[in-house]
Structures are given as structure tokens and as C-alpha cells.
Design an enzyme around this catalytic site. Structure first.
Site, PDB file in Angstrom:
ATOM      1  N   GLY A 302       0.929  -1.098   0.033  1.00  0.00           N
ATOM      2  CA  GLY A 302       0.044   0.009  -0.111  1.00  0.00           C
ATOM      3  C   GLY A 302       0.884   1.225  -0.132  1.00  0.00           C
ATOM      4  O   GLY A 302       1.981   1.306   0.946  1.00  0.00           O
ATOM      5  N   GLY A 306       0.527   6.226   4.938  1.00  0.00           N
ATOM      6  CA  GLY A 306       1.387   5.342   6.144  1.00  0.00           C
ATOM      7  C   GLY A 306       2.372   4.545   5.384  1.00  0.00           C
ATOM      8  O   GLY A 306       3.694   4.436   5.867  1.00  0.00           O
ATOM      9  N   GLU A 462     -17.879  18.387   2.930  1.00  0.00           N
ATOM     10  CA  GLU A 462     -17.002  19.030   1.896  1.00  0.00           C
ATOM     11  C   GLU A 462     -17.797  18.617   0.474  1.00  0.00           C
ATOM     12  O   GLU A 462     -17.813  19.535  -0.385  1.00  0.00           O
ATOM     13  CB  GLU A 462     -15.802  18.483   1.932  1.00  0.00           C
ATOM     14  CG  GLU A 462     -15.059  18.938   3.484  1.00  0.00           C
ATOM     15  CD  GLU A 462     -13.682  18.297   3.402  1.00  0.00           C
ATOM     16  OE1 GLU A 462     -12.638  18.748   4.116  1.00  0.00           O
ATOM     17  OE2 GLU A 462     -13.577  17.270   2.784  1.00  0.00           O
ATOM     18  N   ASP A 591      -5.517   3.040   7.953  1.00  0.00           N
ATOM     19  CA  ASP A 591      -6.988   2.539   8.091  1.00  0.00           C
ATOM     20  C   ASP A 591      -6.836   1.186   8.034  1.00  0.00           C
ATOM     21  O   ASP A 591      -7.975   0.300   8.482  1.00  0.00           O
ATOM     22  CB  ASP A 591      -7.908   2.958   6.985  1.00  0.00           C
ATOM     23  CG  ASP A 591      -7.916   4.361   6.825  1.00  0.00           C
ATOM     24  OD1 ASP A 591      -8.221   5.158   7.934  1.00  0.00           O
ATOM     25  OD2 ASP A 591      -8.145   4.862   5.685  1.00  0.00           O
ATOM     26  N   ALA A 607      -5.013  11.107   7.848  1.00  0.00           N
ATOM     27  CA  ALA A 607      -3.692  11.158   6.986  1.00  0.00           C
ATOM     28  C   ALA A 607      -2.519  11.551   8.035  1.00  0.00           C
ATOM     29  O   ALA A 607      -1.401  10.653   8.024  1.00  0.00           O
ATOM     30  CB  ALA A 607      -3.758  12.397   6.028  1.00  0.00           C
TER      31      ALA A 607
END
Length: 708
Positions: A302, A306, A462, A591, A607
Site C-alpha cells: 500500500g 502510512g 465537503e 486505516d 492522514a
């Protein structure tokens, strides 16, 4: 062959010095890349204006120019008329080329010759010697990045124009062979101006310049010496006792700036010391591929916040790193909703992963999808059947949207987690207005102009604000049969208030700001059904062709791969050091992980949290590689929550400090630009936002995808 044990021992010995040198080198590179282009431009413009003004004044009064060439500074070996014509041509044309950075080296040569003629045939001034030094710099080194020369280099190099390639090779040879000599000469000349064997009793400025002059001459700690001299000049005031001294100090600052930003060059004590340190403490970049093959292998699955942070944190570790992701880009998810609402383009929020690790020798990037992990054999399994072994595994696989068991709703209410999601939502959003423009049925038109957002967290808030702004302002005057401002935007939230993770006061401010934009805020309302005709909300049928999902997330199947405990959202339960219980060499961040490192509470899926976890895991792996124990447990430092509602409306919660309104909106924008990993993206996003702020126009309203 370099064994893992030898590598770890050597790295442990050199780690402190290597890290320090690497950090200093990175800081100097950043300063050079960031500041040198602007210093170069300022110097060129300053030199150009001096000659341009002189040339234009002579052109405006040609009789005066002839008189000066005849009586004031005659050139014995040139006719006065020819001397005047040649001098004015060099001053006007040469200064223009220098200012634009076009044929800079060729323009600097006649300007240098003209300066020498002025110095030796007319009036000797120290200022002229500084001109000579700077023109010599441009002849040898060329113009900086902000110049037409740099802009046209690649195109001219591949063109069929005559002399271009030979000139390019000549310029490269000048810089390569004469550059080091010129840098040495420049340092020696400045050092000779300021050298003073006795420093006691002198003024502060004279003492500092006298102290740094031998350092400049030797090229020892050159950048620091140049910075110290420049600060001393600035601290004593650039303005000297008279105009001549003031001008001379300004040119000295220019030259010190070039030395501070470009360094001392190869002929210097700094270069010798750097080569010796590299032999004593070989940098990771110098290790051969064979040496890297024998060191421990860290696999990072990933390339989110992170994963990127973990891989970057291992840049000086005695290991090799493989970053695996099923996409070739790192996505800045906090701004993904702006792609969905046509404020930004996908390229503004995505950066190729390989570009992020271009300068990190021990990282390999692999495009592939992990489908399983064999913890016993220490291997990750890809979708094509490939098995990749690891010594340490970092799972940073992120999350996907969750429909709470109603996955049949997904075709009618897309979520927002990927670039593809954002462009699909943008297509649906813009297509709804286009179809409404062509629709003759009032009821169908109303359904097309009704937008439902499910979920009142930051993404939902948003997204609702951005859609309302697009309808109210961004599409003004572009349609003839419909008024986009009449669009109906509904935000559905099952909880009693919006933004549950924020203080109640800021939740209320957010709701008020959304209502001011025309958004209908439905709290304590549950979505019971979503289909092609709209949604059933708390028993009420709302007709809509466009429903967006922002209500929940589900972690990746990492827990299923490892066959370990997970919470209801699928997050892996990790220990204090973010490792998976029973699997000490497997870590989870972002996550993917459920960590109670926020004063006993779960770490939020933000984040900054993922970046902190990635940095911690990198430190934990390095400690194990170096045989260090007793690493303290991970502790999450909450940096606050931010959410924007619309133009000049945002909420910021730093715990001890809460803010809303225009100032919060600016703070939100600065924070998000700061977190973008690519500096170029920061600039492009800032320009896009500034343009949209001034004009209400959005430049990425493209309907893409679907059937042609």
C-alpha cells in the site's frame, strides 16, 4: 558478498554520522533547488537593467553617445562612431538576452568585454570587477532554471538547427572543466578582499569577514561560511557609508549567495572531506545490487500516507524495501472530493509512486494486487500467483467504502475512495446538469437537479458544500433552459449532528454554513433504500438521479489474509508497537490498523495519524535491524480536525483552539497544500484555488468515461 549481520553492524556504527550528513545534504539540496533559480533571475535582471538603461539613454540622444565615445571614453583602436554603435548594440541587445536568459553565455561574453573596456579604458571601479565576476559565472555556468535557455534545451538538442549540438557540447565542457576552476577563483578572490590576519580590535563585520575568508579560500564549511558572511553584511546594514560601498556590498551578497547555494565546487576541502567520509561511511546509494540482495527485506503493501512514510523512513536502513500497490500512484485522498466536483484535475491529487522513490536506492516499486499473506512462510501472494518473501511486512492497505451490508446500493450511490470514483462522480454530477438542460419533463428535470449525499462526516460535508457552490456560482450563465442555482442539494446524516468527531459548537457552525449555501441538512435521518429513482429517507421518498455515498468505510481484507482478530470495520487489532499479535514482524498502519494509542482511544483514520504510524514502524524496523531494544510504544499526537464547507467557510479543531469562518478556511487550505507530497503539486493546486477564488470558475469540468 555483504551478509545481513555485517551490514547491520556497519550501519549501526555509521548511522549517526550518516543520518546527520544525509539530513544536511537534503537541506542543502532543497535550498539550492528552491532558492537558486530566483537568485539567478534577480542577478540577471539587476545586471541587465544597468546596461539597458545606459543603452536606451544613448539611443535617445545619439549625439551625446558619439560625444562620449569621442571624448569621455575613447577606444584607441576603434573609430568613435563604430565604438558607439557597437557599445549601444551590446548594451541593448545583450541586456535583453541576459534578462530573458536566452543565449545567456553568448550574451555574457560581449558584456564582459565591454565591462573590461570600461574598467581599463575609462574609469576603474570595484563595481566593474563584480560585473566581470558575474558575467564570468554566466559564461562558465550558464543561466539558471528560470530562463529560456533551460526551457528550450531539450527541444533544441533534438532539433536540426545547425551548431546547436556542438554548442551544447561546448557549454557542457565549459561547465565541467572550467566550472570547478572558476568556483575556486571566485572563492579566492572574495577571500582576498576580506582577509585580515589580526581580528582583535576590528569591527564586528570586519571580524566576521576576516574569520570566514580563510574558510572560503580553503573551501571548508563553505556554504556555512558564505551564509555567515552574508548575514554579517545584512546585520550591519546593506547601506554602507556611501553609495559606492552600498553597491559593492550588494554585489558581495550576490556572490555569497551563489557560493552558499551552489557550494564550493570539486576543488575544495569540503569535496575532499566528503569523499573521505563516503569511504569511511559508505552511503546506502553506493551499495551494489548484490549487497542489497543479502540484507533483510521489508515489504510495504500500500502506497498511501502510512506506506509512503514507512518506506521513506527506511532510506538509511540496512535493508531493501519493496513497495507494492495495485495502482501506480499515491493519492491525496483529502482533496479527492475536489476532483469529483470539478475543482481539481486527477493529476493535482495523484503522484506516481516511482517518482517518490526515484532517489531512494534501496526501494523497488512493484505494481500488483496482494490477495493473501502466508505468515508461516513469510510471503505475500499477488493476484498473478507471484510469491514475494519478506523479513518484515508493513500492511498499509487502506479502506474502502462500506454500505453496511447493502452492497446492492453501490451502483446507484458511488463512494469516493479512488481516482476512478472521483471521475465517475464528476461525470454523474456534470451529466445531470446537461441532461436537465435537454429535459422537457418538469418532474424528471427536478430529479436530475436533486443531489443527495449520504453521510455527514468531513467527506460528506465537503462534497455537499462543493456541489452547492458549483451550482450557485460555477455554472452561472452557462445554461439557457435551466438555472443551476435552483439545484437541490441534500445532506443526510443518521447521527444527531454533522461532523460527530468535532465539538458540537463547530458542528452547528458547519450546519449553518451549509444551509447558507442552500444545502438541506437532514440529521437524525436514516437512508432505508437507494435505487435508480432516488432514496427513501426515514420513510420519505426523495426523487433523485444522483446519489453519492460518504457514510462509512470498511478496512481492506488484511485481517482475513492473516486470519487474526479484527473489529467490526475489518481493522487489524495491533499491539503497542503496531505489530500484529503473534506476528512480531508484521505491522499494520493507517486505516488497516486498530490501535488504541490515543490515550486509550482508537487512533482516527486521518492522514496525519497514518504518517505518524508509518514513521514509527520505520523506526521500529531500523531498531531491530541494529539490535536495539526497548523502543517506546507508539503514541498518537493529535494534530486536530479540519473540514471545509465552502468559499471562506471551514471549521478547525485543535482541541485547545477552535476556529471557524474565513480564517479557518485559509488555514485548511495551507494545511492541505503542506500535506501534498509533491512540491510541484502544491504550486499547481494553489494556482487553481486562487483562480477559482477570484473568478468562481472551475477549469476541469470534463465529462469523461462512459460510452462514446
Amino acid at each position: 558478498m555483504l551478509t545481513a549481520t555485517v551490514a547491520a553492524v556497519r550501519h549501526r556504527r555509521a548511522n549517526v554520522i550518516a543520518v546527520f550528513l544525509k539530513r544536511v545534504d537534503e537541506a542543502l539540496r532543497v535550498a539550492e533547488v528552491t532558492l537558486y533559480p530566483f537568485l539567478d533571475l534577480v542577478i540577471r535582471l539587476w545586471l541587465a537593467q544597468a546596461f539597458w538603461v545606459s543603452g536606451v539613454l544613448k539611443l535617445a540622444n545619439w549625439d551625446t553617445a558619439l560625444t562620449l565615445a569621442t571624448y569621455e571614453y575613447p577606444v584607441p583602436w576603434l573609430d568613435p562612431f563604430k565604438a558607439a554603435v557597437l557599445g549601444v548594440t551590446i548594451e541593448v541587445l545583450g541586456s535583453m538576452l541576459l534578462a530573458f536568459g536566452l543565449a545567456t553565455r553568448l550574451a555574457a561574453i560581449p558584456l564582459l568585454i565591454l565591462t573590461l573596456v570600461i574598467q581599463f579604458e575609462y574609469r576603474a571601479l570595484d563595481q566593474h570587477l563584480y560585473w566581470v565576476a558575474l558575467f564570468g559565472w554566466y559564461i562558465v555556468m550558464g543561466a539558471g532554471p528560470i530562463s529560456l535557455d533551460r526551457l528550450l534545451t531539450s527541444g533544441l538538442a533534438s532539433s536540426a538547427l545547425p551548431l546547436v549540438k556542438p554548442l551544447g557540447r561546448l557549454y557542457a565542457s565549459l561547465t565541467r572543466y572550467l566550472g570547478p576552476v572558476y568556483q575556486l577563483g571566485l572563492r579566492l578572490w572574495l577571500a582576498s578582499l576580506w582577509f585580515a590576519p589580526v581580528l582583535i580590535g576590528r569591527s564586528f563585520l570586519e571580524a566576521v569577514l576576516g574569520f570566514v575568508s580563510p574558510l572560503l579560500a580553503l573551501g571548508l564549511a563553505t556554504r556555512l561560511a558564505a551564509i555567515g558572511a552574508a548575514l554579517a553584511l545584512l546585520g550591519s546594514g546593506v547601506m554602507g557609508t556611501d553609495e559606492i560601498q552600498t553597491i559593492n556590498r550588494l554585489y558581495q551578497l550576490f556572490l555569497l549567495g551563489l557560493i552558499a547555494l551552489r557550494g564550493s565546487g570539486p576543488i575544495s576541502a569540503d569535496a575532499i572531506l566528503q569523499r573521505q567520509l563516503a569511504r569511511w561511511f559508505p552511503p546506502l546509494e553506493s551499495w551494489s545490487d548484490a549487497a542489497l540482495t543479502d540484507v533483510p527485506h521489508v515489504v510495504v503493501v500500500g502506497a498511501g500516507f502510512g506506506g509512503i512514510k514507512a518506506a521513506h523512513g527506511l532510506r538509511l536502513a540496512a535493508c531493501r524495501v519493496t513497495v507494492i500497490d495495485k495502482r501506480n500512484y499515491h493519492l491525496f485522498q483529502p482533496l479527492l472530493y475536489q476532483v469529483a466536483t470539478a475543482s481539481l484535475s486527477p493529476a493535482d491529487v495523484a503522484t506516481p509512486i516511482r517518482a517518490l522513490f526515484r532517489d531512494q536506492h534501496n526501494v523497488r516499486v512493484l505494481l500488483g494486487e496482494v490477495t493473501d499473506v502466508d505468515a508461516t512462510a513469510r510471503q505475500v501472494v499477488l493476484s498473478d500467483g507471484t510469491h514475494i518473501g519478506y523479513d518484515y511486512l508493513v500492511l498499509a492497505t487502506g479502506a474502502r467504502h462500506s454500505y453496511f451490508g447493502r452492497d446492492d446500493w453501490e451502483p446507484y450511490a458511488p463512494g469516493l475512495k479512488r481516482i476512478d470514483d472521483a471521475t465517475a462522480i464528476r461525470r454523474r454530477l456534470l451529466l445531470a446538469f446537461e441532461q436537465a438542460e435537454n429535459c422537457a419533463d418538469p418532474e424528471e428535470r427536478q430529479r436530475l437537479l436533486t443531489f443527495i449525499i449520504v453521510g455527514g462526516g468531513p467527506t460528506g460535508v465537503e462534497l455537499a458544500g462543493a456541489i452547492a457552490e458549483l451550482a450557485q456560482h460555477g455554472l452561472t450563465g452557462e445554461f439557457r433552459n435551466i438555472d443551476p442555482a435552483q439545484a437541490r442539494v441534500l445532506l443526510v446524516q443518521s447521527a444527531p449532528r454533522l461532523l460527530p468527531s468535532f465539538p458540537e459548537s463547530l458542528s452547528e457552525v458547519s450546519a449553518q454554513s451549509l444551509r447558507a449555501l442552500g444545502v438541506e441538512v437532514l440529521t437524525k435521518s436514516r437512508v432505508e433504500k437507494v435505487d435508480a429513482e432516488g432514496a427513501l429517507v426515514s420513510g420519505q421518498r426523495i426523487g433523485s438521479r444522483t446519489v453519492f455515498w460518504a457514510a462509512g468505510v470498511m478496512a481492506s481484507p488484511a485481517a482475513q489474509w492473516l486470519k487474526t482478530d479484527a473489529d467490526s470495520a475489518g481493522r487489524l487489532k495491533v499491539g503497542p508497537d503496531l505489530s500484529v499479535p503473534g506476528l512480531p514482524n508484521v505491522f499494520a498502519v493507517g486505516d488497516t490498523a486498530l490501535s488504541e494509542a490515543w490515550d486509550g482511544k482508537p487512533v482516527p483514520g486521518l492522514a496525519p495519524a497514518a504518517k505518524q504510524q508509518g514513521a514509527y514502524v520505520a523506526g521500529a524496523i531500523k531498531a531491530r535491524l541494529e539490535g536495539r531494544t526497548g523502543l517506546p510504544p507508539f503514541r498518537y499526537r493529535h494534530l486536530g480536525n479540519l473540514a471545509t464547507i465552502g468559499r471562506q467557510a471551514a471549521v478547525v479543531d485543535f482541541g485547545w483552539f477552535k476556529l471557524s469562518g474565513a480564517l479557518a478556511w485559509w488555514l485548511w487550505g495551507v494545511a492541505h497544500m503542506f500535506f501534498l507530497v509533491d512540491p510541484r503539486k502544491r504550486l499547481s493546486v494553489a494556482i487553481e484555488w486562487f483562480w477559482a477564488y477570484l473568478t468562481y470558475k472551475r477549469g476541469t469540468r470534463l465529462i469523461t468515461g462512459g460510452k462514446e
